[in-house]
Scaffold this active site. Sequence first.
Site, mmCIF file in Angstrom:
data_model
loop_
_atom_site.group_PDB
_atom_site.id
_atom_site.type_symbol
_atom_site.label_atom_id
_atom_site.label_comp_id
_atom_site.label_asym_id
_atom_site.label_seq_id
_atom_site.Cartn_x
_atom_site.Cartn_y
_atom_site.Cartn_z
ATOM 1 N N ALA A 100 -27.661 -49.755 -30.701
ATOM 2 C CA ALA A 100 -28.978 -50.397 -30.783
ATOM 3 C C ALA A 100 -30.045 -49.500 -31.408
ATOM 4 O O ALA A 100 -30.858 -49.944 -32.206
ATOM 5 C CB ALA A 100 -29.419 -50.846 -29.386
ATOM 6 N N LYS B 256 -33.606 -53.876 -32.130
ATOM 7 C CA LYS B 256 -34.191 -52.535 -32.024
ATOM 8 C C LYS B 256 -34.239 -51.927 -33.432
ATOM 9 O O LYS B 256 -35.163 -52.225 -34.181
ATOM 10 C CB LYS B 256 -33.373 -51.659 -31.067
ATOM 11 N N PHE C 171 -25.636 -49.501 -20.932
ATOM 12 C CA PHE C 171 -26.774 -50.402 -20.739
ATOM 13 C C PHE C 171 -26.357 -51.535 -19.793
ATOM 14 O O PHE C 171 -25.182 -51.838 -19.659
ATOM 15 C CB PHE C 171 -27.246 -50.954 -22.097
ATOM 16 N N ASP C 172 -27.338 -52.176 -19.150
ATOM 17 C CA ASP C 172 -26.983 -53.141 -18.097
ATOM 18 C C ASP C 172 -26.190 -54.354 -18.592
ATOM 19 O O ASP C 172 -25.282 -54.809 -17.915
ATOM 20 C CB ASP C 172 -28.210 -53.581 -17.279
ATOM 21 N N ASP D 169 -22.320 -48.204 -28.945
ATOM 22 C CA ASP D 169 -23.372 -49.193 -28.733
ATOM 23 C C ASP D 169 -24.572 -48.628 -29.504
ATOM 24 O O ASP D 169 -25.185 -47.649 -29.088
ATOM 25 C CB ASP D 169 -23.661 -49.323 -27.232
ATOM 26 N N TYR E 299 -24.166 -73.241 -44.238
ATOM 27 C CA TYR E 299 -23.330 -72.993 -43.056
ATOM 28 C C TYR E 299 -22.316 -71.879 -43.348
ATOM 29 O O TYR E 299 -22.093 -70.996 -42.530
ATOM 30 C CB TYR E 299 -22.596 -74.274 -42.647
ATOM 31 N N HIS F 91 -32.144 -58.106 -12.080
ATOM 32 C CA HIS F 91 -33.524 -57.688 -12.349
ATOM 33 C C HIS F 91 -34.323 -58.711 -13.143
ATOM 34 O O HIS F 91 -35.534 -58.774 -13.027
ATOM 35 C CB HIS F 91 -33.548 -56.319 -13.040
HETATM 36 N N1 F0G Z 1 -27.326 -51.954 -25.715
HETATM 37 C C1 F0G Z 1 -28.459 -51.270 -25.495
HETATM 38 C C2 F0G Z 1 -28.428 -49.771 -25.494
HETATM 39 C C3 F0G Z 1 -29.651 -51.958 -25.248
HETATM 40 O O1 F0G Z 1 -30.770 -51.254 -25.015
HETATM 41 C C4 F0G Z 1 -29.637 -53.373 -25.254
HETATM 42 C C5 F0G Z 1 -30.848 -54.118 -24.989
HETATM 43 C C6 F0G Z 1 -28.440 -54.037 -25.517
HETATM 44 C C7 F0G Z 1 -27.304 -53.292 -25.728
HETATM 45 C C8 F0G Z 1 -28.352 -55.529 -25.529
HETATM 46 O O2 F0G Z 1 -28.918 -56.031 -26.687
HETATM 47 O O3 F0G Z 1 -30.864 -57.395 -25.905
HETATM 48 O O4 F0G Z 1 -29.915 -57.673 -28.198
HETATM 49 O O5 F0G Z 1 -28.665 -58.457 -26.226
HETATM 50 N N2 F0G Z 1 -31.878 -53.589 -24.522
HETATM 51 C C9 F0G Z 1 -33.155 -54.232 -24.312
HETATM 52 C C10 F0G Z 1 -34.071 -53.274 -23.613
HETATM 53 C C11 F0G Z 1 -33.100 -55.578 -23.691
HETATM 54 O O6 F0G Z 1 -35.147 -53.707 -23.173
HETATM 55 O O7 F0G Z 1 -33.748 -52.085 -23.528
HETATM 56 P P1 F0G Z 1 -29.637 -57.473 -26.739
#
Ligand code: F0G
Length: 458
Positions: free
Chosen positions: A217, A258, A124-125, A215, A72, A450
């Site tokens: 990813a 990613k 990102f969304d 951000d 843990y 979406h």
């Molecule tokens: N930031 C970016 C640029 C992303 O593309 C994503 C996720 C996230 C944050 C959120 O990360 O999914 O680990 O919580 N993108 C995926 C996509 C879902 O299909 O582009 P997460």
Amino acid sequence: MELPYIEPYKIKMVEAIQTSTINQRKKWIAAAKYNLFKLSSDQVRIDLLTDSGTGAMSDKQWAEIMLGDESYAGSSSYEKLEQTVKQITGFPFFIPTHQGRAAENVLFSALVKKGDIVPGNSHFDTTKGHIEFRKATAIDCTIDEAFDTTVQHPFKGNLDISKLEKIVQKHSAEKIPFVLITITCNSAGGQPVSMQNIKQVHQFCKYYKIPLYFDSARFAENAYFIKTREAGYAKKTIKEIVKEMFSFSDGMTMSAKKDGLVNMGGFIALKNPEVYTSCITYNIIYEGFVTYGGMSGRDMGALAVGLQEATEFSYLQSRIQQVHYLGERLITLGVPVQQPFGGHAIYLDANKFVPNIPKEEYRAQALAIELYISSGIRSVEIGTILADRDPITRNNRYPKLELVRLALPRRTYTLSHLEYIAIAIKNVYDTRNEAKKGYNIHWEAPIMRHFTVELDKL
Ligand code: F0G
């Protein structure tokens, strides 16, 4: 003759692909209310929904899974990951989270409050969702070139400093908890941000005393583009470029699904000890104790290895060449795609592909559905459905680009899969003039619609 490039790996384990007929897929997509997220994976032949958590791990990563320490507190897998993150990013503080949006939730809980403005390059969304959920506003400051799919610009993810300047003049720097640079910029087509632009935004932020976060990813893919497209970086290693990129920011959120080359995981890395202390409290509430943050020990171990592999040039070269191979094939076949190609996906330009379908009838979604029915390929709409409603007026937000994203999972598909995808798209393109009607929204969630939206075919 010059020898062609090959993938720097061979296949040790395989997973069967399910086949299906057009009639079966017509029934399945209707039962899924025309939402590709609602299909089950065995109804899909080639899955390009996302490159997130869908890649293949290496033998060395799987070996780490067996070494996972599930304590843990203070697990050795945590320590391996901590050391790797610090070594690769250069940040002194690190907090694991279960995925990228969880990292956003924790960091934004510490930094974003009602009425704030968070400028960035096409957030990102989930990022926008976490900002708007806190009654703050995300403002897009991506350069205008990003919104024309035919303009050739090496770094279409760049931020426009004059747009940032206008925001500060209008709202004052105090209202801006940080500027957020997304590397690479997913929503603008997986487009990279140049080191020069990162430096300019850093200078801007320093001048106004505004923190700068990334951000991250797809940070390794961004570094690959800097190495291959920006003057002065050809001789630097990816790891050196990554360190340099992060040196200009105050911290990062990471979706390890990613460029961490794992199926689940994320983290925050930071410079500022006070922000770190504040984040720890939220991490414990939302994610778990600071030495696991929602990840199992074995997954942290696999991520530590994945981060090393993802920042190797040979891996990135094959990854991005695969994506670009698909893009080149589509261009040869005359299909309109976002150019130059980004790092993780090829984007079909639905405004040019199916202009006869009214934008009010979600033309990019209509195209994604047609591609699924005709070939079993699952893609994702990056258009009006994803753009969601304005939080105040509740009107649909119509983005400049209506795209269908074909995201390639890492180390997963082969050249013949890419060929299948290219021909399948060409076939849909040849019948595009028959497509005149799209879809209506039957039901939608109040935020991030979406994922769960239900549609009626018109
Ligand atoms: N930031 C970016 C640029 C992303 O593309 C994503 C996720 C996230 C944050 C959120 O990360 O999914 O680990 O919580 N993108 C995926 C996509 C879902 O299909 O582009 P997460």
